[in-house]
Motif scaffolding. Structure first.
Motif: not given
Length: 82
Positions: A68-73, A28-38
């Motif tokens: 940051i969220i994607a890397f932490v995930g 989930l954190p990785v998906v949220i991070g990718v969505l924020l980058i998109a």
């Protein structure tokens, strides 16, 4: 100095719920991070057309927060279990 923080039942419940949720949904954190980058990419395209300082700030915040969220995930993926 921070003993109240360590003994707080509210913080303990929050950490327990968060770790339990993330253990079940490790990606989930990785998906949220990718969505924020998109989203930041779309904001950057709009900013190029309008040249707005507010959009530049919004792009910077969403882009870096997404990274940051994607890397932490990614880093939490292994400790939370397979």
């Amino acid at each position: 100095m921070l003993k109240w923080f360590d003994r707080s039942p509210i913080i303990a419940r929050f950490l327990e719920r968060t770790s339990g949720t993330l253990a079940r949904r490790r990606g989930l954190p990785v998906v949220i991070g990718v969505l924020l980058i998109a989203i930041s990419f779309i904001i950057q395209l709009i900013d190029l057309a309008t040249n707005s300082a507010l959009l530049s700030l919004l792009w910077t915040i969403t882009h870096h927060l997404g990274l940051i969220i994607a890397f932490v995930g990614i880093l939490m993926f292994e400790p939370l279990g397979r």
